[in-house]
Every structure is written in structure tokens, then in C-alpha cells.
Design a protein around this motif. Structure first.
Motif, PDB file in Angstrom:
ATOM      1  N   TYR A 127       0.838  -1.198   0.000  1.00 34.84           N
ATOM      2  CA  TYR A 127       0.000   0.000   0.000  1.00 34.84           C
ATOM      3  C   TYR A 127       0.875   1.251   0.000  1.00 34.84           C
ATOM      4  N   LEU A 128       1.879   1.257   0.857  1.00 38.41           N
ATOM      5  CA  LEU A 128       2.798   2.403   0.948  1.00 38.41           C
ATOM      6  C   LEU A 128       3.531   2.604  -0.367  1.00 38.41           C
ATOM      7  N   ARG A 129       3.988   1.523  -0.956  1.00 35.28           N
ATOM      8  CA  ARG A 129       4.691   1.601  -2.247  1.00 35.28           C
ATOM      9  C   ARG A 129       3.762   2.111  -3.344  1.00 35.28           C
ATOM     10  N   ASP A 130       2.546   1.557  -3.392  1.00 33.87           N
ATOM     11  CA  ASP A 130       1.602   1.905  -4.463  1.00 33.87           C
ATOM     12  C   ASP A 130       1.094   3.338  -4.353  1.00 33.87           C
ATOM     13  N   LYS A 131       0.747   3.759  -3.157  1.00 34.56           N
ATOM     14  CA  LYS A 131       0.209   5.117  -2.957  1.00 34.56           C
ATOM     15  C   LYS A 131       1.307   6.168  -2.905  1.00 34.56           C
ATOM     16  N   GLY A 132       2.447   5.779  -2.365  1.00 30.49           N
ATOM     17  CA  GLY A 132       3.552   6.728  -2.198  1.00 30.49           C
ATOM     18  C   GLY A 132       3.509   7.375  -0.828  1.00 30.49           C
ATOM     19  N   LEU A 133       4.688   7.777  -0.366  1.00 30.34           N
ATOM     20  CA  LEU A 133       4.813   8.347   0.972  1.00 30.34           C
ATOM     21  C   LEU A 133       4.005   9.630   1.138  1.00 30.34           C
ATOM     22  N   ASP A 134       3.973  10.488   0.124  1.00 31.71           N
ATOM     23  CA  ASP A 134       3.234  11.751   0.263  1.00 31.71           C
ATOM     24  C   ASP A 134       1.747  11.524   0.539  1.00 31.71           C
ATOM     25  N   ILE A 135       1.142  10.594  -0.168  1.00 30.84           N
ATOM     26  CA  ILE A 135      -0.284  10.302   0.033  1.00 30.84           C
ATOM     27  C   ILE A 135      -0.498   9.696   1.421  1.00 30.84           C
ATOM     28  N   VAL A 136       0.356   8.756   1.796  1.00 26.46           N
ATOM     29  CA  VAL A 136       0.215   8.113   3.106  1.00 26.46           C
ATOM     30  C   VAL A 136       0.393   9.146   4.229  1.00 26.46           C
ATOM     31  N   LEU A 137       1.301  10.090   4.049  1.00 21.84           N
ATOM     32  CA  LEU A 137       1.476  11.144   5.059  1.00 21.84           C
ATOM     33  C   LEU A 137       0.272  12.083   5.107  1.00 21.84           C
ATOM     34  N   SER A 138      -0.384  12.295   3.982  1.00 16.65           N
ATOM     35  CA  SER A 138      -1.607  13.097   4.015  1.00 16.65           C
ATOM     36  C   SER A 138      -2.683  12.356   4.808  1.00 16.65           C
ATOM     37  N   HIS A 139      -2.717  11.017   4.674  1.00 16.80           N
ATOM     38  CA  HIS A 139      -3.633  10.225   5.497  1.00 16.80           C
ATOM     39  C   HIS A 139      -3.252  10.357   6.971  1.00 16.80           C
ATOM     40  N   ALA A 140      -1.952  10.345   7.253  1.00 16.82           N
ATOM     41  CA  ALA A 140      -1.475  10.474   8.632  1.00 16.82           C
ATOM     42  C   ALA A 140      -1.961  11.788   9.242  1.00 16.82           C
ATOM     43  N   ARG A 141      -1.828  12.887   8.497  1.00 18.86           N
ATOM     44  CA  ARG A 141      -2.299  14.180   9.003  1.00 18.86           C
ATOM     45  C   ARG A 141      -3.800  14.125   9.305  1.00 18.86           C
ATOM     46  N   ASP A 142      -4.554  13.507   8.391  1.00 22.16           N
ATOM     47  CA  ASP A 142      -6.004  13.385   8.604  1.00 22.16           C
ATOM     48  C   ASP A 142      -6.311  12.544   9.834  1.00 22.16           C
ATOM     49  N   PHE A 143      -5.637  11.403   9.980  1.00 18.96           N
ATOM     50  CA  PHE A 143      -5.874  10.533  11.137  1.00 18.96           C
ATOM     51  C   PHE A 143      -5.547  11.251  12.443  1.00 18.96           C
ATOM     52  N   VAL A 144      -4.428  11.953  12.468  1.00 16.97           N
ATOM     53  CA  VAL A 144      -4.029  12.658  13.692  1.00 16.97           C
ATOM     54  C   VAL A 144      -5.049  13.743  14.014  1.00 16.97           C
ATOM     55  N   ARG A 145      -5.448  14.514  13.021  1.00 14.57           N
ATOM     56  CA  ARG A 145      -6.439  15.572  13.259  1.00 14.57           C
ATOM     57  C   ARG A 145      -7.786  15.001  13.737  1.00 14.57           C
ATOM     58  N   LEU A 146      -8.235  13.924  13.090  1.00  8.62           N
ATOM     59  CA  LEU A 146      -9.558  13.379  13.394  1.00  8.62           C
ATOM     60  C   LEU A 146      -9.588  12.513  14.649  1.00  8.62           C
ATOM     61  N   ARG A 147      -8.506  11.785  14.927  1.00 12.53           N
ATOM     62  CA  ARG A 147      -8.536  10.791  15.990  1.00 12.53           C
ATOM     63  C   ARG A 147      -7.759  11.181  17.246  1.00 12.53           C
ATOM     64  N   LEU A 148      -6.809  12.125  17.131  1.00 13.91           N
ATOM     65  CA  LEU A 148      -5.940  12.428  18.266  1.00 13.91           C
ATOM     66  C   LEU A 148      -5.927  13.885  18.707  1.00 13.91           C
ATOM     67  N   ALA A 149      -6.256  14.803  17.828  1.00  9.59           N
ATOM     68  CA  ALA A 149      -6.014  16.221  18.097  1.00  9.59           C
ATOM     69  C   ALA A 149      -6.921  16.825  19.176  1.00  9.59           C
ATOM     70  N   ALA A 150      -8.088  16.279  19.361  1.00  8.10           N
ATOM     71  CA  ALA A 150      -8.996  16.843  20.369  1.00  8.10           C
ATOM     72  C   ALA A 150      -8.429  16.654  21.772  1.00  8.10           C
ATOM     73  N   ALA A 151      -8.820  17.512  22.674  1.00  8.11           N
ATOM     74  CA  ALA A 151      -8.360  17.406  24.061  1.00  8.11           C
ATOM     75  C   ALA A 151      -8.804  16.083  24.683  1.00  8.11           C
ATOM     76  N   GLN A 152      -9.988  15.633  24.316  1.00  9.17           N
ATOM     77  CA  GLN A 152     -10.513  14.353  24.804  1.00  9.17           C
ATOM     78  C   GLN A 152     -11.095  13.588  23.616  1.00  9.17           C
ATOM     79  N   PRO A 153     -10.235  12.925  22.838  1.00 13.00           N
ATOM     80  CA  PRO A 153     -10.719  12.214  21.648  1.00 13.00           C
ATOM     81  C   PRO A 153     -11.721  11.118  22.008  1.00 13.00           C
ATOM     82  N   HIS A 154     -12.647  10.894  21.101  1.00 11.04           N
ATOM     83  CA  HIS A 154     -13.618   9.819  21.263  1.00 11.04           C
ATOM     84  C   HIS A 154     -12.884   8.479  21.355  1.00 11.04           C
TER      85      HIS A 154
END
Length: 117
Positions: free
Chosen positions: A29-56
Motif C-alpha cells: 500500500y505504501l509503495r503503491d500510494k507513495g509516501l506523500d499520500i500516506v502522510l496526508s492520510h497520517a495528518r487526517d488521522f491525527v487531526r480526526l482521531r488524536l487532536a482533540a483534548a478528549q478524543p472519542h
């Protein structure tokens, strides 16, 4: 926030964190999508799942498989707010700033790059 080199030295001493590596499916998956795309997913995951003071569902919000970023999060102790506080010194009860989010993504990127070698 902790120094990334110091964090990786500490993570290297953790038997739990050292057991994480990218399985063939996630490597492909990492090879096929490329690091830039996977890192954009990482930013989204961190924002959606971790960034809140009290994540769901904090402490259980990061799966152990299914995406290279999920595995990287467990390998680098960026999987929940408790681990971010314990390992990275990021306060648990405050929302992550843009700078802190960028730091978490940089940690994930370093681990992913190591796994790509």
C-alpha cells in the motif's frame, strides 16, 4: 515535545514498540500510494482521531492493522493521547496545536521511511 532522536532511542528499548513492522499488505500500500499520500492520510488521522483534548474512544481509537499509519502510530507511541503524553510530552488534556500535529506526523514519517528501507 521531545527530541525525535531521543524518542527513537527510547522506543528502541521497548520490546512492545519494537515488535511493530509493516506487513506485506501495508508495505505494498505504501509503495503503491507513495509516501506523500500516506502522510496526508497520517495528518487526517491525527487531526480526526488524536487532536482533540478528549478524543472519542481514547486509548482504543487506533487499529493495529489496515493502514501503514496505524502500525506506525503504535510503533512510535502516537496511538492515543496517553502515549503521546507519556512518550512525547504532549499534554493530554489540551487539543493539539498545528505545530504538535506536524511533530506527530514527522515522527510517523521517520518510522515509515525506516520501514521502507
Amino acid at each position: 515535545m521531545a527530541d525525535v532522536d531521543t524518542i527513537f532511542a527510547a522506543l528502541a528499548k521497548s520490546a512492545f514498540r519494537q515488535r511493530f513492522h509493516l506487513p506485506a499488505k501495508e508495505q505494498a500500500y505504501l509503495r503503491d500510494k507513495g509516501l506523500d499520500i500516506v502522510l496526508s492520510h497520517a495528518r487526517d488521522f491525527v487531526r480526526l482521531r488524536l487532536a482533540a483534548a478528549q478524543p472519542h474512544n481514547d486509548g482504543k481509537q487506533t487499529p493495529y492493522r489496515g493502514h501503514p499509519v496505524f502500525i506506525a502510530q503504535h510503533a512510535t507511541a502516537c496511538c492515543c493521547r496517553g502515549c503521546l503524553a507519556k512518550w512525547h510530552g504532549l499534554p493530554q488534556s489540551m487539543a493539539l496545536t498545528d505545530t504538535q500535529i506536524a511533530y506527530v506526523v514527522a515522527v510517523l514519517e521517520r518510522w515509515l521511511r525506516q520501514e521502507m528501507r
